[in-house]
Design a protein around this motif. Structure first.
Motif, PDB file in Angstrom:
ATOM      1  N   ASN A  66       0.750  -1.180  -0.042  1.00  0.00           N
ATOM      2  CA  ASN A  66       0.087   0.069   0.050  1.00  0.00           C
ATOM      3  C   ASN A  66       0.712   1.221   0.022  1.00  0.00           C
ATOM      4  O   ASN A  66       1.993   1.213   0.502  1.00  0.00           O
ATOM      5  N   LEU A  67       0.225   2.181  -0.748  1.00  0.00           N
ATOM      6  CA  LEU A  67       0.720   3.891  -0.419  1.00  0.00           C
ATOM      7  C   LEU A  67       0.351   4.094   0.966  1.00  0.00           C
ATOM      8  O   LEU A  67      -0.682   3.843   1.277  1.00  0.00           O
ATOM      9  N   TYR A  68       1.228   5.170   1.529  1.00  0.00           N
ATOM     10  CA  TYR A  68       1.064   5.739   2.808  1.00  0.00           C
ATOM     11  C   TYR A  68       1.371   7.010   2.706  1.00  0.00           C
ATOM     12  O   TYR A  68       2.251   7.536   1.676  1.00  0.00           O
ATOM     13  N   SER A  69       0.727   7.835   3.826  1.00  0.00           N
ATOM     14  CA  SER A  69       1.303   9.181   3.929  1.00  0.00           C
ATOM     15  C   SER A  69       0.728   9.432   5.555  1.00  0.00           C
ATOM     16  O   SER A  69      -0.105   8.819   6.164  1.00  0.00           O
ATOM     17  N   GLY A  70       1.773  10.377   6.181  1.00  0.00           N
ATOM     18  CA  GLY A  70       1.394  10.770   7.527  1.00  0.00           C
ATOM     19  C   GLY A  70       2.044  12.003   7.653  1.00  0.00           C
ATOM     20  O   GLY A  70       3.103  12.187   6.942  1.00  0.00           O
ATOM     21  N   PRO A  71       1.515  12.891   8.646  1.00  0.00           N
ATOM     22  CA  PRO A  71       2.120  14.105   9.092  1.00  0.00           C
ATOM     23  C   PRO A  71       3.419  13.783   9.884  1.00  0.00           C
ATOM     24  O   PRO A  71       3.620  12.728  10.549  1.00  0.00           O
ATOM     25  N   PHE A  72       4.260  14.680   9.839  1.00  0.00           N
ATOM     26  CA  PHE A  72       5.628  14.684  10.948  1.00  0.00           C
ATOM     27  C   PHE A  72       5.929  15.863  11.499  1.00  0.00           C
ATOM     28  O   PHE A  72       5.496  17.130  10.767  1.00  0.00           O
ATOM     29  N   THR A  73       6.763  15.911  12.351  1.00  0.00           N
ATOM     30  CA  THR A  73       6.927  16.949  13.362  1.00  0.00           C
ATOM     31  C   THR A  73       8.321  16.964  13.733  1.00  0.00           C
ATOM     32  O   THR A  73       9.002  15.872  14.205  1.00  0.00           O
ATOM     33  N   LEU A  74       9.279  18.108  13.444  1.00  0.00           N
ATOM     34  CA  LEU A  74      10.490  18.077  13.995  1.00  0.00           C
ATOM     35  C   LEU A  74      10.631  18.739  15.504  1.00  0.00           C
ATOM     36  O   LEU A  74      10.030  19.712  15.669  1.00  0.00           O
ATOM     37  N   GLY A  75      11.307  18.084  16.385  1.00  0.00           N
ATOM     38  CA  GLY A  75      11.469  18.802  17.727  1.00  0.00           C
ATOM     39  C   GLY A  75      12.934  19.475  17.676  1.00  0.00           C
ATOM     40  O   GLY A  75      13.691  19.430  16.591  1.00  0.00           O
ATOM     41  N   GLU A  76      13.438  19.452  18.851  1.00  0.00           N
ATOM     42  CA  GLU A  76      14.678  19.968  19.081  1.00  0.00           C
ATOM     43  C   GLU A  76      16.020  19.110  18.988  1.00  0.00           C
ATOM     44  O   GLU A  76      15.488  17.737  19.010  1.00  0.00           O
ATOM     45  N   GLY A  77      16.790  19.196  18.497  1.00  0.00           N
ATOM     46  CA  GLY A  77      18.059  18.574  18.154  1.00  0.00           C
ATOM     47  C   GLY A  77      17.485  17.737  17.105  1.00  0.00           C
ATOM     48  O   GLY A  77      17.128  18.172  16.004  1.00  0.00           O
ATOM     49  N   ASN A  78      17.628  16.421  17.109  1.00  0.00           N
ATOM     50  CA  ASN A  78      17.238  15.329  15.933  1.00  0.00           C
ATOM     51  C   ASN A  78      15.844  14.658  16.456  1.00  0.00           C
ATOM     52  O   ASN A  78      15.523  13.475  15.693  1.00  0.00           O
ATOM     53  N   SER A  79      14.880  15.261  17.349  1.00  0.00           N
ATOM     54  CA  SER A  79      13.983  14.601  17.590  1.00  0.00           C
ATOM     55  C   SER A  79      12.807  14.676  16.426  1.00  0.00           C
ATOM     56  O   SER A  79      12.973  15.639  15.599  1.00  0.00           O
ATOM     57  N   LEU A  80      12.192  13.608  16.306  1.00  0.00           N
ATOM     58  CA  LEU A  80      11.206  13.441  15.047  1.00  0.00           C
ATOM     59  C   LEU A  80      10.033  12.811  15.644  1.00  0.00           C
ATOM     60  O   LEU A  80      10.248  11.681  16.042  1.00  0.00           O
ATOM     61  N   SER A  81       8.939  13.084  15.228  1.00  0.00           N
ATOM     62  CA  SER A  81       7.584  12.456  15.444  1.00  0.00           C
ATOM     63  C   SER A  81       6.645  12.364  14.327  1.00  0.00           C
ATOM     64  O   SER A  81       6.471  13.225  13.607  1.00  0.00           O
ATOM     65  N   ILE A  82       6.275  11.078  13.928  1.00  0.00           N
ATOM     66  CA  ILE A  82       5.679  11.052  12.757  1.00  0.00           C
ATOM     67  C   ILE A  82       3.987  10.555  13.445  1.00  0.00           C
ATOM     68  O   ILE A  82       3.942   9.531  14.098  1.00  0.00           O
ATOM     69  N   GLY A  83       3.073  11.198  12.601  1.00  0.00           N
ATOM     70  CA  GLY A  83       1.600  10.975  13.299  1.00  0.00           C
ATOM     71  C   GLY A  83       1.188   9.796  12.507  1.00  0.00           C
ATOM     72  O   GLY A  83       1.773   8.992  11.966  1.00  0.00           O
ATOM     73  N   MET A  84      -0.197   9.587  12.762  1.00  0.00           N
ATOM     74  CA  MET A  84      -0.777   8.314  12.415  1.00  0.00           C
ATOM     75  C   MET A  84      -0.846   8.335  10.997  1.00  0.00           C
ATOM     76  O   MET A  84      -0.873   9.242  10.187  1.00  0.00           O
ATOM     77  N   MET A  85      -0.519   7.118  10.422  1.00  0.00           N
ATOM     78  CA  MET A  85      -0.298   6.807   9.054  1.00  0.00           C
ATOM     79  C   MET A  85      -1.703   6.579   8.247  1.00  0.00           C
ATOM     80  O   MET A  85      -2.514   5.791   8.923  1.00  0.00           O
ATOM     81  N   ARG A  86      -1.903   6.847   7.229  1.00  0.00           N
ATOM     82  CA  ARG A  86      -3.128   6.704   6.309  1.00  0.00           C
ATOM     83  C   ARG A  86      -2.525   5.898   5.178  1.00  0.00           C
ATOM     84  O   ARG A  86      -1.673   6.211   4.570  1.00  0.00           O
ATOM     85  N   SER A  87      -3.284   4.974   4.743  1.00  0.00           N
ATOM     86  CA  SER A  87      -2.790   3.934   3.584  1.00  0.00           C
ATOM     87  C   SER A  87      -4.084   3.769   2.760  1.00  0.00           C
ATOM     88  O   SER A  87      -5.032   3.534   2.933  1.00  0.00           O
TER      89      SER A  87
END
Length: 161
Positions: A88-109
Motif C-alpha cells: 500500500n501507498l501511505y502518508s502521514g504528518p511529521f513534526t521536527l523537535g529540538e535536536g534530532n527529535s522527530l515525531s511521525i503521526g498516524m499513517m493513512r494508507s
C-alpha cells in the motif's frame, strides 16, 4: 558495418552517461533535516534490540533476491512523509523537535490486498514503527530512524537512496 559502429557509439555514450550520474547523498554532508527532504529513501534494514542482542527483521538484499524491491520507500516533504509499504501507498504528518527529535503521526494508507509481504516485517508493523519514531540520525550515508516496538524494545530503521 554502420549498425555495428552505431551500436559501439551508443554503448560508449551510455557508459559515459552512467559514469557522470548526479552524486548520491553519501557524497554530501547532511547538516540538518532539510537535506533529507525531497529524496526517495528505500528501507535497507530493520534491527530490533532485545535482551539477546540485535535481531535483523528486514534486509533489502534478501528482498531483492526474492524479486521484490519496490516496497518500503519513504519521502519527506515540508509537512508529510509518504511512500510505498507492502504493497500500500501511505502518508502521514511529521513534526521536527529540538535536536534530532522527530515525531511521525498516524499513517493513512490505501487498502490494496497484499500478495507479497516480507515474513519478518508485515506492513502493519512497519506502520507501527513509523508512528513510534522519536529520533533521526544520518550515519555513514544512511538515514536512521529510531523507534520502539509496542513492548518498548529499540528499533532502528535504516534507509538509503
Amino acid at each position: 558495418m554502420k549498425k555495428f559502429c552505431f551500436a559501439i557509439v551508443a554503448i560508449a555514450i551510455l557508459a559515459v552517461g552512467c559514469a557522470n550520474r548526479a552524486p548520491s547523498l553519501t557524497a554530501i554532508t547532511v547538516e540538518d533535516f532539510s537535506d533529507i527532504l525531497g529524496r526517495e529513501w528505500r528501507l535497507l534494514e530493520v534491527h530490533v534490540n532485545d535482551t539477546f542482542g540485535r535481531t535483523i527483521l528486514f534486509d533489502r538484499n534478501t528482498l531483492m533476491q526474492e524479486g521484490d524491491g519496490d516496497i518500503f520507500t519513504m519521502k519527506f516533504d515540508e509537512e508529510m512523509v509518504s511512500g510505498t509499504a507492502a504493497p500500500n501507498l501511505y502518508s502521514g504528518p511529521f513534526t521536527l523537535g529540538e535536536g534530532n527529535s522527530l515525531s511521525i503521526g498516524m499513517m493513512r494508507s490505501t487498502l490494496m490486498a497484499t500478495l507479497f509481504e516480507p515474513e519478518r516485517l508485515p506492513e502493519h508493523e512497519f506502520f507501527g514503527y513509523m508512528t513510534n519514531v522519536h529520533e533521526w540520525q544520518f550515519v555513514d550515508g544512511r538515514l536512521v530512524l529510531l523507534s520502539k516496538t509496542e513492548d518498548d524494545r529499540d528499533v532502528e530503521m535504516i534507509f538509503g537512496l
